[in-house]
Design a protein around this motif. Structure first.
Motif, PDB file in Angstrom:
ATOM      1  N   ALA A  32       0.906  -1.150   0.024  1.00 12.76           N
ATOM      2  CA  ALA A  32      -0.083  -0.074   0.052  1.00 12.76           C
ATOM      3  C   ALA A  32       0.980   1.168  -0.064  1.00 12.76           C
ATOM      4  O   ALA A  32       0.644   2.167  -0.686  1.00 12.76           O
ATOM      5  N   ASN A  33       2.015   1.327   0.917  1.00 16.40           N
ATOM      6  CA  ASN A  33       2.728   2.497   0.905  1.00 16.40           C
ATOM      7  C   ASN A  33       3.440   2.538  -0.622  1.00 16.40           C
ATOM      8  O   ASN A  33       3.529   3.829  -0.792  1.00 16.40           O
ATOM      9  N   ALA A  34       3.860   1.617  -1.226  1.00 16.10           N
ATOM     10  CA  ALA A  34       4.628   1.538  -2.365  1.00 16.10           C
ATOM     11  C   ALA A  34       3.832   2.091  -3.334  1.00 16.10           C
ATOM     12  O   ALA A  34       4.070   2.669  -4.442  1.00 16.10           O
ATOM     13  N   LEU A  35       2.445   1.939  -3.280  1.00 18.98           N
ATOM     14  CA  LEU A  35       1.499   2.460  -4.428  1.00 18.98           C
ATOM     15  C   LEU A  35       0.873   3.765  -4.021  1.00 18.98           C
ATOM     16  O   LEU A  35       0.489   4.404  -4.837  1.00 18.98           O
ATOM     17  N   LEU A 314      -6.120  -2.952  -3.202  1.00 19.86           N
ATOM     18  CA  LEU A 314      -4.759  -2.742  -3.769  1.00 19.86           C
ATOM     19  C   LEU A 314      -4.869  -3.355  -5.124  1.00 19.86           C
ATOM     20  O   LEU A 314      -3.872  -2.534  -5.907  1.00 19.86           O
ATOM     21  N   ALA A 315      -5.187  -4.462  -5.443  1.00 23.32           N
ATOM     22  CA  ALA A 315      -4.998  -5.119  -6.533  1.00 23.32           C
ATOM     23  C   ALA A 315      -5.560  -4.333  -7.788  1.00 23.32           C
ATOM     24  O   ALA A 315      -5.366  -4.151  -8.872  1.00 23.32           O
ATOM     25  N   GLU A 316      -6.837  -3.800  -7.478  1.00 25.26           N
ATOM     26  CA  GLU A 316      -7.388  -2.738  -8.269  1.00 25.26           C
ATOM     27  C   GLU A 316      -6.807  -1.250  -8.541  1.00 25.26           C
ATOM     28  O   GLU A 316      -6.519  -0.689  -9.910  1.00 25.26           O
ATOM     29  N   SER A 317      -5.973  -0.986  -7.434  1.00 23.10           N
ATOM     30  CA  SER A 317      -4.955   0.206  -7.846  1.00 23.10           C
ATOM     31  C   SER A 317      -3.861  -0.057  -8.709  1.00 23.10           C
ATOM     32  O   SER A 317      -3.779   0.851  -9.493  1.00 23.10           O
ATOM     33  N   ILE A 318      -3.585  -1.017  -8.343  1.00 20.51           N
ATOM     34  CA  ILE A 318      -2.270  -1.623  -9.269  1.00 20.51           C
ATOM     35  C   ILE A 318      -2.873  -1.784 -10.907  1.00 20.51           C
ATOM     36  O   ILE A 318      -2.133  -1.188 -11.740  1.00 20.51           O
ATOM     37  N   LEU A 636       5.097  -1.940 -10.287  1.00 15.05           N
ATOM     38  CA  LEU A 636       3.741  -2.386 -10.305  1.00 15.05           C
ATOM     39  C   LEU A 636       3.582  -3.803 -10.434  1.00 15.05           C
ATOM     40  O   LEU A 636       3.015  -4.551  -9.660  1.00 15.05           O
ATOM     41  N   ASP A 637       4.386  -4.439 -11.210  1.00 14.54           N
ATOM     42  CA  ASP A 637       4.495  -5.806 -11.475  1.00 14.54           C
ATOM     43  C   ASP A 637       5.008  -6.496 -10.363  1.00 14.54           C
ATOM     44  O   ASP A 637       4.264  -7.580  -9.936  1.00 14.54           O
ATOM     45  N   VAL A 638       6.086  -6.205  -9.704  1.00 15.46           N
ATOM     46  CA  VAL A 638       6.647  -6.677  -8.534  1.00 15.46           C
ATOM     47  C   VAL A 638       5.780  -6.554  -7.274  1.00 15.46           C
ATOM     48  O   VAL A 638       5.392  -7.675  -6.544  1.00 15.46           O
ATOM     49  N   LEU A 639       4.958  -5.522  -7.184  1.00 16.69           N
ATOM     50  CA  LEU A 639       4.072  -5.512  -6.169  1.00 16.69           C
ATOM     51  C   LEU A 639       2.782  -6.188  -6.380  1.00 16.69           C
ATOM     52  O   LEU A 639       2.248  -6.822  -5.250  1.00 16.69           O
TER      53      LEU A 639
END
Length: 660
Positions: A32-35, A314-318, A636-639
């Motif tokens: 979440a922080n990384a996003l 979070l998946a939706e945000s990615i 984003l792929d890594v996250l």
């Protein structure tokens, strides 16, 4: 005694799952922080803190002289807690794990309500600091609770044992016990096997333990001759079944006849056979099984559900950020600027929903205040009759020099018996009548609030769709059957510990007993006025004014006169206190619902913040140049992969615990 390995095995499994869940929460928080979703990360950190600090709280209850402290000392394997044949425990005492013995005393909060800093204290000095003064038993300790660190294997497994002051002995100390009772995972109700299930004990069980599944421990079984034990045990079970008829099957599995003193001796001597014969090993194993199955499952499943909802967000945000990275900077910035108007309108809507909830909370406050006051006024009409029917143990005797003292003792006991009648009648009214009405109101608010939040969520997702082209899985019908707009909102801020009315507002179905568990203790101190330092002098003064303590003619029909005057004065005092008690009950309900209200307001703000923060994170990357955009796509792929791995671990935990 069972070996450390045998005793710890299932606790270690519970601790392994808890740490695994904490790892999942930490990992999801990192994502979440990384996003760039700071508000979402704060909510996830709240879940992680709750999981990380969670423990199994076991509270030991009972009247004084029942052997509560002796029982806890048997678990500790040493004479740690003060134990005397008179009321001695003045404060709540928490026993936690510590590699070395130690203690901390926590003073009562000051006038500002700010908790005082704990005072480290040698364990050897506890007796002089937390024991009730036999010369001034009405004087209350300057400390609110004591915390003992002890190298006990049971506590090593994240268990906190709480020794409470004796019940039915002092109202202020009893209120501390009742307040703490709402936060316990397991209750051990200790009684004396020689005089079990007294009227006061039966009253406490029916009034305050109806929503719990207590372990009933009958101590001092060794003092009953063997040939009489079967009869004593059968009589106790008959009385228990009579006061808890709908729990008979469960209660039969939770009754233990123990010799706690022999348990201490066994632990000190390292005698496993004596430990088993004391029956302390039996209650210890049953307690462990309850904690690591029923309670552990709840402690894992609630935060796991919250993390699953967060993972979906979070998946939706990615996906949304990936899509926005493919847009031109100018188009994205223009769409974001266009969205500011709708976002401000959404903020206005969030404020309206928060105001709606505050208004409904005010309505609940007024309902409780009005209904409690009215019921106490009705009960006041019955008080004279209850006083007249009371049968005090204290008696008047032909001792002219002690007439006043004897009459005071008789009057005080009549007042105590009558006060318990009031308290029990109030509890019955609450459970049988008012809890249903209150829960109905709460259910209505929950349903209406869920509709409001769902409409708000749809509006926010429409704004998000205009900017990102990605719609919410939940809004599109991808949510689970037990997931509501309100549950998603609360999960977004880390949820909270649901209990009583607040759980009802969150959409959980509660019965009268669940409501009673958290609402009734808040009212106990006002109802038991005859036990308070203020209550008895008021009553005694009224009796003296009537001349009941001043003449030898008192002995002729004296007890009936005392009963009559006690009933009149108690009814008067109950009427005078009815409004104050209703207001106090409503205020205490407000305190319980405040966390829920704050969580809703924060959740509304978080949903809006998530939209802004994910767009602003992409705008920052695009303004920094193409190389940053390329690097961000890879991140984003890594996250996404890290999030999938975290969810896989979460599913393993849930599957593992489902078979308990």
């Amino acid at each position: 005694m069972p070996s450390k390995d045998a005793r710890s095995a299932s606790f270690e499994e519970a601790e392994r799952r808890r740490h695994q869940l904490l790892g999942v929460a930490t990992e999801v928080g990192v994502v979440a922080n990384a996003l760039g979703l700071a508000d979402a990360a704060t909510g996830i950190e709240t879940v992680a803190r709750r999981v990380g600090s969670d423990s199994f709280v076991v509270m030991v209850l009972g009247d004084f002289k029942r052997g509560k402290s002796t029982f806890v000392n048997a678990l500790l394997g040493a004479q740690v807690l003060p134990s005397f044949p008179w009321p001695c425990t003045a404060v709540l005492t928490e026993v936690r794990w510590g590699a070395e013995p130690g203690a901390v005393l926590f003073p009562r909060a000051g006038e500002t309500g700010t908790p005082e800093i704990g005072e480290p204290t040698p364990v050897a000095e506890l007796e002089s600091r937390i024991v009730i003064d036999v010369d001034s038993p009405e004087q209350h300790s300057t400390y609110e609770r004591a915390e003992i660190q002890w190298p006990l294997d049971l506590c090593r497994n994240n268990v906190v044992i709480v020794d409470s002051p004796g019940l039915n002995e002092d109202p202020i100390r009893e209120r501390l016990t009742l307040d703490y009772l709402t936060r316990t995972d397991a209750v051990i109700f200790v009684q004396d096997a020689q005089a079990n299930m007294s009227m006061s004990e039966a009253h406490f069980v029916t009034t305050y333990l109806g929503s719990h599944d207590p372990f009933f421990v009958f101590n001092k079984i060794n003092l009953i001759p063997e040939q009489q034990r079967d009869k004593v045990q059968r009589a106790a079970m008959v009385r228990l079944h009579r006061i808890r008829p709908d729990r008979a099957g469960d209660d039969d599995q939770r009754v233990f006849w123990v010799d706690a003193l022999a348990g201490i001796e066994a632990r000190l001597a390292g005698d496993p056979q004596k430990w088993e014969s004391s029956a302390m090993a039996l209650i210890e194993r049953a307690l462990e099984n309850y904690l690591v199955t029923e309670r552990h499952k709840i402690k894992i499943m609630v935060p796991a559900r919250e993390l699953r909802i967060q993972r979906k967000n979070l998946a939706e945000s990615i996906r949304a950020q990936h899509r926005m990275l493919g847009e031109s900077l100018e188009d994205l910035a223009e769409r974001y600027e266009t969205a500011q108007g709708p976002l401000r309108l959404a903020e206005t809507e969030a404020n309206r929903i928060a105001g709606y909830l505050r208004n409904r909370m005010t309505e609940l406050h007024q309902l409780v205040e009005r209904r409690v006051c009215a019921q106490l006024e009705k009960l006041a009409e019955k008080v004279p009759g209850w006083a007249a029917e009371s049968i005090p143990e204290a008696k008047l005797r032909m001792l002219p020099t002690q007439v006043k003292e004897q009459a005071e003792a008789v009057a005080k006991e009549i007042a105590q018996i009558t006060a318990r009648q009031v308290e029990q009648a109030f509890a019955e009214w609450f459970e049988e009548e008012f809890a249903g009405e209150l829960m109905g109101r709460i259910t209505d608010i929950s349903r209406e609030l869920d509709h409001e939040v769902e409409a708000f969520e749809e509006g926010v997702q429409a704004i998000r769709l205009d900017m990102t082209g990605i719609s919410s899985e939940a809004a599109a019908g991808g949510s689970t059957d037990d997931e509501t707009a309100l549950s998603r909102l609360l999960a977004g801020v880390g949820g909270f510990v649901l209990a009583g009315p607040a759980a009802g507002l969150a959409g959980l179905r509660l019965g009268p007993r669940d409501m009673l568990k958290t609402v009734l203790p808040a009212m106990a101190i006002a109802l038991a006025w005859a036990f308070t330092p203020l209550g008895w002098p008021i009553l005694a003064g009224a009796l003296i004014a009537q001349g009941l303590f001043q003449t030898r003619s008192l002995l002729d029909r004296a007890q009936d006169k005392i009963k009559k005057q006690v009933g009149i004065e108690m009814a008067k005092q109950l009427r005078l206190r009815a409004f104050e008690t209703g207001r106090q009950a409503a205020d205490d309900l407000d305190k319980q619902l405040l966390e829920f209200q704050q969580a809703v307001e924060q959740g509304l703000a978080t949903q809006l913040a998530n939209v802004r923060q994910e767009v602003e994170a992409v705008l920052a990357a695009k303004r920094d140049g193409e190389s940053t955009v390329t690097r961000r796509r890879a991140e984003l792929d890594v996250l996404s992969k890290r999030l999938d791995e975290a969810v896989s671990s979460l599913n393993e935990i849930v599957d593992d615990i489902a078979v308990l």
